[in-house]
Write a protein that holds these residues in place. Structure first.
Motif, PDB file in Angstrom:
ATOM      1  N   LEU A   1      -6.746  -3.869   4.373  1.00  0.00           N
ATOM      2  CA  LEU A   1      -6.924  -3.104   5.609  1.00  0.00           C
ATOM      3  C   LEU A   1      -8.128  -3.605   6.394  1.00  0.00           C
ATOM      4  O   LEU A   1      -8.104  -3.672   7.624  1.00  0.00           O
TER       5      LEU A   1
ATOM      6  N   GLY B   1      -0.752  10.045   1.370  1.00  0.00           N
ATOM      7  CA  GLY B   1      -1.629  10.246   2.521  1.00  0.00           C
ATOM      8  C   GLY B   1      -3.100  10.083   2.179  1.00  0.00           C
ATOM      9  O   GLY B   1      -3.467   9.802   1.037  1.00  0.00           O
ATOM     10  N   MET B   2      -3.945  10.232   3.211  1.00  0.00           N
ATOM     11  CA  MET B   2      -5.391  10.086   2.992  1.00  0.00           C
ATOM     12  C   MET B   2      -6.141  11.248   3.638  1.00  0.00           C
ATOM     13  O   MET B   2      -5.701  11.781   4.659  1.00  0.00           O
TER      14      MET B   2
ATOM     15  N   ALA C   1       1.076   4.220  -2.752  1.00  0.00           N
ATOM     16  CA  ALA C   1       0.823   5.619  -2.380  1.00  0.00           C
ATOM     17  C   ALA C   1       1.959   6.529  -2.824  1.00  0.00           C
ATOM     18  O   ALA C   1       1.989   7.710  -2.494  1.00  0.00           O
TER      19      ALA C   1
ATOM     20  N   ASP D   1       5.099   5.586   5.876  1.00  0.00           N
ATOM     21  CA  ASP D   1       5.532   6.014   4.537  1.00  0.00           C
ATOM     22  C   ASP D   1       5.409   7.515   4.378  1.00  0.00           C
ATOM     23  O   ASP D   1       4.800   8.193   5.205  1.00  0.00           O
TER      24      ASP D   1
ATOM     25  N   GLY E   1      -2.103  -3.947  -5.060  1.00  0.00           N
ATOM     26  CA  GLY E   1      -3.295  -4.646  -4.594  1.00  0.00           C
ATOM     27  C   GLY E   1      -4.494  -3.977  -5.216  1.00  0.00           C
ATOM     28  O   GLY E   1      -4.432  -2.824  -5.598  1.00  0.00           O
ATOM     29  N   PHE E   2      -5.565  -4.694  -5.361  1.00  0.00           N
ATOM     30  CA  PHE E   2      -6.740  -4.024  -5.906  1.00  0.00           C
ATOM     31  C   PHE E   2      -7.994  -4.696  -5.421  1.00  0.00           C
ATOM     32  O   PHE E   2      -9.033  -4.610  -6.006  1.00  0.00           O
TER      33      PHE E   2
ATOM     34  N   ALA F   1     -13.141  -1.655  -0.025  1.00  0.00           N
ATOM     35  CA  ALA F   1     -12.847  -0.235  -0.155  1.00  0.00           C
ATOM     36  C   ALA F   1     -11.494  -0.112  -0.832  1.00  0.00           C
ATOM     37  O   ALA F   1     -10.500  -0.620  -0.342  1.00  0.00           O
ATOM     38  N   THR F   2     -11.491   0.511  -1.983  1.00  0.00           N
ATOM     39  CA  THR F   2     -10.228   0.685  -2.697  1.00  0.00           C
ATOM     40  C   THR F   2     -10.313   1.907  -3.577  1.00  0.00           C
ATOM     41  O   THR F   2     -11.381   2.244  -4.089  1.00  0.00           O
ATOM     42  N   SER F   3      -9.195   2.596  -3.698  1.00  0.00           N
ATOM     43  CA  SER F   3      -9.175   3.740  -4.603  1.00  0.00           C
ATOM     44  C   SER F   3      -8.624   3.289  -5.946  1.00  0.00           C
ATOM     45  O   SER F   3      -8.407   4.078  -6.833  1.00  0.00           O
TER      46      SER F   3
ATOM     47  N   THR G   1       1.568   8.316   5.566  1.00  0.00           N
ATOM     48  CA  THR G   1       0.692   7.458   6.358  1.00  0.00           C
ATOM     49  C   THR G   1       1.526   6.565   7.258  1.00  0.00           C
ATOM     50  O   THR G   1       2.587   6.089   6.859  1.00  0.00           O
TER      51      THR G   1
ATOM     52  N   ASN H   1       0.832  -1.207   0.000  1.00  0.00           N
ATOM     53  CA  ASN H   1       0.000   0.000   0.000  1.00  0.00           C
ATOM     54  C   ASN H   1       0.865   1.255   0.000  1.00  0.00           C
ATOM     55  O   ASN H   1       0.561   2.238  -0.679  1.00  0.00           O
TER      56      ASN H   1
ATOM     57  N   GLY I   1      -9.045  -4.358  -2.220  1.00  0.00           N
ATOM     58  CA  GLY I   1      -9.640  -3.593  -1.131  1.00  0.00           C
ATOM     59  C   GLY I   1      -9.931  -4.427   0.090  1.00  0.00           C
ATOM     60  O   GLY I   1     -10.873  -4.162   0.835  1.00  0.00           O
TER      61      GLY I   1
ATOM     62  N   ILE J   1       0.662   3.211   9.628  1.00  0.00           N
ATOM     63  CA  ILE J   1      -0.335   2.271  10.141  1.00  0.00           C
ATOM     64  C   ILE J   1       0.369   1.325  11.091  1.00  0.00           C
ATOM     65  O   ILE J   1       1.395   0.731  10.734  1.00  0.00           O
TER      66      ILE J   1
HETATM   67  P1  ADP Z   1      -6.223  -2.098  -1.919  1.00  0.00           P
HETATM   68  O1  ADP Z   1      -4.773  -1.845  -1.690  1.00  0.00           O
HETATM   69  O2  ADP Z   1      -6.469  -3.401  -2.561  1.00  0.00           O
HETATM   70  O3  ADP Z   1      -6.920  -0.960  -2.590  1.00  0.00           O
HETATM   71  P2  ADP Z   1      -6.356  -1.970   0.920  1.00  0.00           P
HETATM   72  O4  ADP Z   1      -7.325  -2.489   1.896  1.00  0.00           O
HETATM   73  O5  ADP Z   1      -4.963  -2.439   1.012  1.00  0.00           O
HETATM   74  O6  ADP Z   1      -6.913  -2.273  -0.520  1.00  0.00           O
HETATM   75  O7  ADP Z   1      -6.364  -0.409   0.987  1.00  0.00           O
HETATM   76  C1  ADP Z   1      -7.565   0.292   0.800  1.00  0.00           C
HETATM   77  C2  ADP Z   1      -7.332   1.693   0.318  1.00  0.00           C
HETATM   78  O8  ADP Z   1      -6.757   2.465   1.353  1.00  0.00           O
HETATM   79  C3  ADP Z   1      -6.357   1.802  -0.855  1.00  0.00           C
HETATM   80  O9  ADP Z   1      -6.994   1.629  -2.078  1.00  0.00           O
HETATM   81  C4  ADP Z   1      -5.823   3.221  -0.677  1.00  0.00           C
HETATM   82  O10 ADP Z   1      -6.692   4.149  -1.275  1.00  0.00           O
HETATM   83  C5  ADP Z   1      -5.897   3.447   0.834  1.00  0.00           C
HETATM   84  N1  ADP Z   1      -4.573   3.266   1.447  1.00  0.00           N
HETATM   85  C6  ADP Z   1      -4.155   2.173   2.086  1.00  0.00           C
HETATM   86  N2  ADP Z   1      -2.880   2.338   2.547  1.00  0.00           N
HETATM   87  C7  ADP Z   1      -2.485   3.554   2.172  1.00  0.00           C
HETATM   88  C8  ADP Z   1      -1.286   4.326   2.352  1.00  0.00           C
HETATM   89  N3  ADP Z   1      -0.220   3.842   2.986  1.00  0.00           N
HETATM   90  N4  ADP Z   1      -1.255   5.590   1.833  1.00  0.00           N
HETATM   91  C9  ADP Z   1      -2.320   6.085   1.181  1.00  0.00           C
HETATM   92  N5  ADP Z   1      -3.472   5.419   0.987  1.00  0.00           N
HETATM   93  C10 ADP Z   1      -3.581   4.165   1.476  1.00  0.00           C
END
Ligand code: ADP
Ligand code: MG
Length: 626
Positions: free
Chosen positions: A102, A65-66, A40, A61, A96-97, A79-81, A145, A36, A99, A147
């Protein structure tokens, strides 16, 4: 009251179940969080681990950011962007895609997320427990970010109990960390375990992909790797291939440095491995594995990465063509490297110079010298000496217990007896009767077996297994009596390990010392070796140690051995004569004598039979004489 019996599982439970697929152990969480961070756009990623990930895994990292809303949403399932529609799946180039990561992590650990985007003045901090947000507040935070997940599987005791020892779990984490670090040489990484910085990998300083990969390999595996790498390079349309293979003479007997990266993501693929293996075919001694760091780039449309939840397995649309291209590319590279050995040798010498650091060994004809070493400092210089450094009380008792347990245990856990080694009594008298003129009574078959006639038939002895048994018992006895023999070196070797292996060496230092290695830490994953177990002089010390540690790791994962026993087995495996070695009659004679002086001549330490007995009646029967 309703008669319906189906109910939808609460989210927390559903998430926990789904989590089992994605987060199997601490290392899987490490992988997801680091991927992730890469997605990012981070340029530096810190991984902080406590107790092999049981207590804490934190990834920090400096990526994009979010927003406060995204920070909340990212823990929802699916949930995925990264995708908006199923169609996007084909275009994906990110890690990853699904979602799911996390959401899964939040289901099985206590999570804290802190994040800030560049454009925001305040960041946000969220706490989660059992998939529920327990708090969210604005906070001051650097861009990017962080985590952290605490107490993994705190609410799934069955899974928590399923975790292996810290050593094993941490090795898995290191494996993931290494893969990600190799795949992304232009990103900087650091890794802390229990407060110690174990790695600091500077971001690649060069835009040239191969050069930064080389830097990364040397940073992770040490400067000696520089002279082992042969570049591979091909652009065949359907696939672009780049990276390095390891020169055949540095191939190992165990699986080790085998990395495929598909579109910058580590994958496993037995089929492609086979392609590389066959390209090496004539160049590797039997039983050795090729080493490689190979990057494959293909159009994401032509692969399906999502067939495996942890995404290390992929399906290619045109696997056969990729196989063919890969094999010929590796062959070509090896061929080029082999054409002019003299030239290549000179190149290596000049290439090696810039990487010599103050504690690197310098190669001179015949002997190895460590410029830092003062041979008069530590007293003894050469000759076989008894290793008596560790004679004090406690250890002695441990060893004695281990030794006697070992001997009892061996009797119990012998494999079912198919070939009954009942020849001990028969063979001894014979060879004693006739020590010299008997010299004609051993034959070597295919440089692999020793044939020896007996009163009632003949024996076929596996030379490697026989030697392994002999060495193994010698080591165990040497350890038990604290008399392992050490061959002191005139000039000590310094051996640099990968940080992961250095950790193992460090933790097995006493075992290595008690088996006869005069080895001591020398700082930054390096050890100085003043002496080696007697009988292993013909091996290059660094290679011998590397192989012992590799075998140790294998045994450690597959069998539950005491460390000393594991070290003894690993060393015996490595030091034993191999098939293909011609043995003189005298050598066969002494090997067979020693074998039948063993407690358990019939079985190799790994439980396989050492010899088969062909009784004369059996031969008669087969020839229909009786
Ligand atoms: P995926 O990576 O498959 O999209 P995740 O559950 O790993 O699913 O993450 C969900 C969403 O959270 C990501 O699509 C991203 O938008 C956001 N995200 C996760 N980790 C980060 C990070 N370190 N920095 C920015 N955005 C993050
Ligand atoms: Mg992800």
């Amino acid at each position: 009251m309703s008669a319906d019996i189906i109910s939808v599982l609460p989210d927390a439970v559903a998430n926990q179940i789904a989590a089992g697929e994605v987060i199997q152990r601490p290392a899987s969480a490490v992988k997801e969080l680091m991927e992730n961070a890469i997605d990012a756009g981070a340029t530096f990623i810190r991984l902080i681990v406590k107790d092999a990930g049981r207590t804490l895994i934190q990834v920090v990292d400096d990526g994009k950011g979010m927003s406060p809303t995204d920070a909340r949403l990212c823990f929802e399932r699916h949930a995925t962007s990264k995708i908006r529609s199923a169609e996007d799946l084909w275009r994906l180039n990110t890690m990853g895609f699904r979602g799911e990561a996390l959401a899964s992590i939040a289901a099985v650990a206590q999570v804290e997320l802190k994040s800030r985007r560049e454009e925001d003045t305040m960041g946000t901090v969220i706490h989660m427990e059992g998939s529920q947000i327990t708090s969210q507040e604005p906070c001051a935070a650097p861009k990017g970010t962080s985590i952290s997940m605490k107490n993994l599987f705190y609410n799934v005791p069955a899974r928590r109990n399923f975790l292996k020892s810290d050593g094993v779990e941490f090795r898995h984490i290191l494996e993931e960390f290494e893969r990600i670090a190799f795949a992304n040489p232009i990103i900087g990484f650091s890794l802390y375990h229990n407060g110690n910085e174990m790695y600091r990998l500077e971001a690649g300083t060069t835009e040239e992909a191969r050069a930064s990969l080389r830097q990364r390999i040397l940073a992770l595996y040490g400067s000696p790797f520089n002279q082992r790498l042969v570049p591979v390079d091909e652009d065949a349309g359907i696939v672009k291939i780049s990276g390095f293979v390891i020169k055949p003479e540095f191939a190992k007997k165990t699986r080790g440095e085998q990395f495929f990266f598909l579109n910058k993501r580590f994958i496993r693929n037995a089929y492609l491995h086979h392609a590389v293996q066959t390209a090496f075919e004539q160049l590797l001694p039997a039983g050795n594995f090729p080493g490689y760091f190979i990057f494959l780039d293909v159009d994401p449309k032509t692969i399906d990465v999502n067939i495996h939840p942890t995404k290390t397995e992929v399906k290619f649309e045109d696997e056969r063509s990729i196989y063919a291209v890969l094999r010929s590319t590796v062959k070509k590279s090896l061929g080029q490297y082999n054409i002019s050995p003299t030239l290549d040798f000179n190149q290596e010498m000049s290439m090696e110079i810039p990487y010599l650091s103050k504690d690197t060994q310098i190669r001179q004809p015949e002997i190895k010298v460590n410029p830092e070493f003062n041979p008069f400092k530590s007293g003894g210089n050469s000759g076989v000496v008894s290793h008596d450094k560790f004679r004090e009380g406690n250890n002695q008792q441990n060893w004695e217990t281990m030794f006697s347990q070992h001997m009892h245990k061996r009797n119990e856990d012998l494999p079912p007896v198919e070939v009954i080694p009942d020849v001990q009594t028969q063979l001894h008298p014979e060879s004693n009767d006739n020590p010299v003129s008997e010299s004609s009574s051993f034959w070597q078959l295919h440089e692999r077996y020793i044939l020896s006639p007996m009163k009632n038939g003949f024996l076929v002895i596996d030379q490697q297994r026989a030697h392994e048994r002999v060495l193994y018992e010698n080591y165990i006895q040497g350890i038990a009596r604290q008399q392992a023999e050490t061959q002191q070196k005139l000039f000590p070797d310094t051996v640099e390990f990968t940080p992961a292996d250095a950790q193992i060496v460090e933790s097995q230092l006493t075992a290595l010392q008690s088996i006869g290695f005069d080895i001591h830490p020398f700082g930054s994953n390096t050890f100085v070796v003043h002496g080696i177990p007697a009988g292993t002089e013909k091996f290059e010390t660094p290679q011998l140690l590397e192989e012992v540690i590799a075998t140790f790791k294998e045994n450690d994962q597959e069998l539950h051995l005491k460390p000393l026993e594991n070290i003894a087995r690993s060393l015996a495996r490595r030091a034993a004569v191999k098939p293909g070695k011609h043995l003189s009659t005298a050598e066969m004679q002494s090997l067979v004598d020693e074998l039948f002086g063993c407690e358990q001549p019939g079985f190799c330490p790994n439980g396989k039979p050492v010899f088969v007995n062909f009784p004369i009646e059996e031969i008669d029967k087969r020839l229909k004489r009786s």
